[in-house]
Write a protein that holds these residues in place. Structure first.
Motif, short mmCIF file in Angstrom:
data_model
loop_
_atom_site.label_atom_id
_atom_site.label_comp_id
_atom_site.label_asym_id
_atom_site.label_seq_id
_atom_site.Cartn_x
_atom_site.Cartn_y
_atom_site.Cartn_z
N ARG A 218 0.84 -1.21 0.00
CA ARG A 218 0.00 0.00 0.00
C ARG A 218 0.87 1.25 0.00
NH1 ARG A 218 -5.44 -0.56 2.01
NH2 ARG A 218 -5.32 1.60 2.66
N GLN A 219 1.92 1.23 0.83
CA GLN A 219 2.79 2.39 0.92
C GLN A 219 3.50 2.65 -0.41
OE1 GLN A 219 2.70 -0.18 2.95
NE2 GLN A 219 2.29 0.54 5.04
N GLY A 220 3.92 1.57 -1.05
CA GLY A 220 4.60 1.72 -2.33
C GLY A 220 3.69 2.33 -3.37
N PHE A 221 2.43 1.88 -3.41
CA PHE A 221 1.52 2.43 -4.40
C PHE A 221 1.13 3.87 -4.07
CE2 PHE A 221 -2.78 2.86 -6.33
CZ PHE A 221 -2.36 2.83 -7.65
N TRP A 222 1.03 4.17 -2.79
CA TRP A 222 0.73 5.55 -2.37
C TRP A 222 1.81 6.50 -2.90
CZ3 TRP A 222 -3.41 7.47 0.50
CH2 TRP A 222 -3.29 8.80 0.91
N LYS A 223 3.05 6.10 -2.81
CA LYS A 223 4.15 6.93 -3.31
C LYS A 223 4.05 7.12 -4.83
CE LYS A 223 7.41 5.64 0.35
NZ LYS A 223 8.66 4.91 0.67
N ILE A 224 3.62 6.08 -5.53
CA ILE A 224 3.45 6.18 -6.98
C ILE A 224 2.39 7.24 -7.32
CG2 ILE A 224 2.55 4.93 -8.99
CD1 ILE A 224 3.91 2.41 -7.85
N ILE A 225 1.27 7.19 -6.61
CA ILE A 225 0.19 8.15 -6.83
C ILE A 225 0.69 9.58 -6.61
CG2 ILE A 225 -1.98 9.05 -5.87
CD1 ILE A 225 -2.64 6.67 -7.44
N LYS A 226 1.39 9.80 -5.50
CA LYS A 226 1.86 11.15 -5.17
C LYS A 226 2.90 11.64 -6.18
CE LYS A 226 -0.80 11.86 -1.77
NZ LYS A 226 -1.89 12.85 -1.97
N TYR A 227 3.73 10.72 -6.66
CA TYR A 227 4.76 11.09 -7.63
C TYR A 227 4.12 11.61 -8.91
CZ TYR A 227 8.37 10.50 -11.19
OH TYR A 227 9.24 10.69 -12.23
N TYR A 228 3.11 10.91 -9.39
CA TYR A 228 2.48 11.33 -10.66
C TYR A 228 1.55 12.52 -10.47
CZ TYR A 228 4.59 7.23 -12.74
OH TYR A 228 5.51 6.31 -13.20
N GLN A 229 1.00 12.71 -9.28
CA GLN A 229 0.22 13.92 -9.01
C GLN A 229 1.12 15.14 -9.14
OE1 GLN A 229 -1.52 14.22 -5.06
NE2 GLN A 229 -1.76 16.43 -5.25
N GLU A 230 2.29 15.07 -8.54
CA GLU A 230 3.23 16.19 -8.60
C GLU A 230 3.70 16.41 -10.04
OE1 GLU A 230 7.56 17.50 -6.68
OE2 GLU A 230 6.37 15.89 -5.76
N LYS A 231 3.95 15.32 -10.75
CA LYS A 231 4.41 15.42 -12.12
C LYS A 231 3.35 16.04 -13.03
CE LYS A 231 6.73 12.61 -15.64
NZ LYS A 231 7.07 11.25 -16.08
N ALA A 232 2.08 15.71 -12.78
CA ALA A 232 0.98 16.25 -13.58
C ALA A 232 0.62 17.67 -13.19
CB ALA A 232 -0.25 15.36 -13.45
N GLN A 233 1.10 18.10 -12.01
CA GLN A 233 0.81 19.45 -11.49
C GLN A 233 -0.70 19.68 -11.36
OE1 GLN A 233 3.05 22.00 -14.21
NE2 GLN A 233 4.79 22.00 -12.81
N ILE A 234 -1.38 18.67 -10.86
CA ILE A 234 -2.82 18.79 -10.59
C ILE A 234 -2.99 19.31 -9.17
CG2 ILE A 234 -5.00 17.54 -10.36
CD1 ILE A 234 -3.98 15.58 -12.46
N ASN A 235 -3.69 20.40 -9.03
CA ASN A 235 -3.82 21.06 -7.73
C ASN A 235 -4.96 20.48 -6.91
OD1 ASN A 235 -3.19 22.89 -5.70
ND2 ASN A 235 -4.55 24.46 -6.52
N LYS A 236 -4.91 19.17 -6.72
CA LYS A 236 -5.87 18.47 -5.87
C LYS A 236 -5.10 17.40 -5.12
CE LYS A 236 -10.05 19.07 -8.69
NZ LYS A 236 -11.08 18.39 -9.53
N ASP A 237 -5.62 17.02 -3.96
CA ASP A 237 -4.97 15.97 -3.18
C ASP A 237 -5.44 14.62 -3.70
OD1 ASP A 237 -3.54 14.58 -1.28
OD2 ASP A 237 -5.08 14.78 0.27
N ILE A 238 -4.67 14.03 -4.59
CA ILE A 238 -5.06 12.77 -5.23
C ILE A 238 -4.60 11.60 -4.37
CG2 ILE A 238 -4.86 11.34 -7.29
CD1 ILE A 238 -4.27 13.85 -8.88
N THR A 239 -5.51 10.71 -4.07
CA THR A 239 -5.22 9.47 -3.36
C THR A 239 -5.76 8.33 -4.22
OG1 THR A 239 -7.33 9.30 -2.19
CG2 THR A 239 -5.63 10.71 -1.19
N PRO A 240 -5.43 7.07 -3.88
CA PRO A 240 -6.03 5.97 -4.63
C PRO A 240 -7.56 6.02 -4.62
CG PRO A 240 -4.19 5.16 -3.35
CD PRO A 240 -4.39 6.59 -2.95
N HIS A 241 -8.14 6.52 -3.52
CA HIS A 241 -9.60 6.59 -3.43
C HIS A 241 -10.16 7.68 -4.33
CE1 HIS A 241 -11.73 3.77 -0.95
NE2 HIS A 241 -12.70 4.63 -0.70
N THR A 242 -9.34 8.69 -4.68
CA THR A 242 -9.80 9.73 -5.58
C THR A 242 -10.17 9.13 -6.94
OG1 THR A 242 -8.28 11.30 -4.52
CG2 THR A 242 -9.23 11.96 -6.61
N LEU A 243 -9.36 8.19 -7.42
CA LEU A 243 -9.68 7.54 -8.69
C LEU A 243 -10.93 6.67 -8.56
CD1 LEU A 243 -6.16 6.60 -10.10
CD2 LEU A 243 -7.68 8.43 -10.84
#
Length: 295
Positions: A218-243
């Motif tokens: 879970r922790q590993g996938f959480w880091k993946i989500i946060k990495y791509y959120q920052e890369k996409a520069q989306i100004n929302k707090d994206i979590t796995p549950h957001t999708l």
């Protein structure tokens, strides 16, 4: 005290088939109440509790700065615990049965727009094993709306690429969820060409593995989500549950019925699914007030 709580935990796990998080949450709430009884109510035991004790406990929690939502959750845990004691003949009334904490306004979950989803899913670059794996994981998550725990627990045998669906098991129940073509292709590329390079042993059952070849955490996938959120520069707090929320809201927007969405999400109660109807109505109101010339 400890025996009742330990037996209750076993009941939740074995008879109710509750998730680990649910068991931990309920046990924590009941344990905190037991400490309150010991320290603030003269050391009475859990079976001796009355409705007055629970009413005073609500006041106590509020005085300690607990939010209305936390108080409500604590009372729900106590209702469950005393229902268990009642069923075992330890108590003859449920002292929490008639306790009604202040109702809290349920916050609507945050979702991504269609354009934000497209932008987010475009971030993993399929130029190396990590990019192919991450792309497949994100596409699958949005395609199915499954929980992150369900995602990382998937095995290779749970995926049927020729037919285009996955089999998801959670809390003793199984459901079949279809995949759109882009997700099927992303999974096919990963399963056929990439995953064999990553796994430590051909006998590894996990569908998604980390770069060390073991099942993704879970922790590993959480880091993946946060990495791509920052890369996409989306100004929302994206979590796995957001999708997951976005999956459900977008299906509803495009004409899917609530019962079908409930089945795909694995909700036991349709009231949990109805929140997406409230989201759509709220969005329509926002559009109306922004766009109507006399609003």
């Amino acid at each position: 005290m400890a025996n009742y709580i330990a037996e209750y935990a076993q009941y939740l796990e074995l008879e109710r088939n509750s998730s680990d998080n649910t068991v931990a949450s309920y046990v924590r709430d009941v344990t905190q109440f037991a400490h309150y009884l010991a320290e603030a109510e003269g050391g009475i035991e859990l079976p001796q509790c009355t409705e007055d004790h629970i009413e005073r406990y609500m006041v106590y929690m509020s005085s300690k700065g607990k939010s209305a939502a936390s108080v409500a959750r604590g009372i729900a845990s106590l209702k469950s615990f005393y229902r268990y004691l009642l069923s075992r003949g330890v108590v003859y009334v449920n002292p929490a049965k008639h306790t009604s904490p202040v109702r809290t306004e349920r916050k609507l979950p945050q979702i991504l727009t269609g354009k934000e989803v497209e932008l987010f899913l475009e971030q993993p670059q399929c130029v190396d094993p990590k990019g192919f794996r991450d792309h497949a994981m994100l596409e699958l998550l949005y395609a199915t709306g499954i929980r992150v725990s369900e995602l990382i627990n998937l095995n290779v045998e749970d995926v049927n690429l020729p037919v285009g669906f996955i089999r998801c098991s959670s809390r003793g129940k199984e459901r079949i969820i279809p995949l759109y073509a882009t997700a099927v292709k992303a999974l096919a590329d990963y399963v056929k060409d990439i995953r064999p390079q990553l796994v430590l042993t051909p006998r590894e059952p996990a569908l998604f593995v980390n770069m060390g070849g073991e099942r993704m955490s879970r922790q590993g996938f959480w880091k993946i989500i946060k990495y791509y959120q920052e890369k996409a520069q989306i100004n929302k707090d994206i979590t796995p549950h957001t999708l997951r929320h976005s999956f459900a809201a977008h299906l509803l927007e495009n004409g899917a019925d609530l019962r079908s969405i409930q089945e795909m999400l694995g909700h036991a109660d349709i009231s949990s699914t109805q929140i997406y109807s409230h989201m759509i109505k709220q969005e329509l109101q926002n559009v109306y007030h922004k766009a109507h010339p006399r609003a």
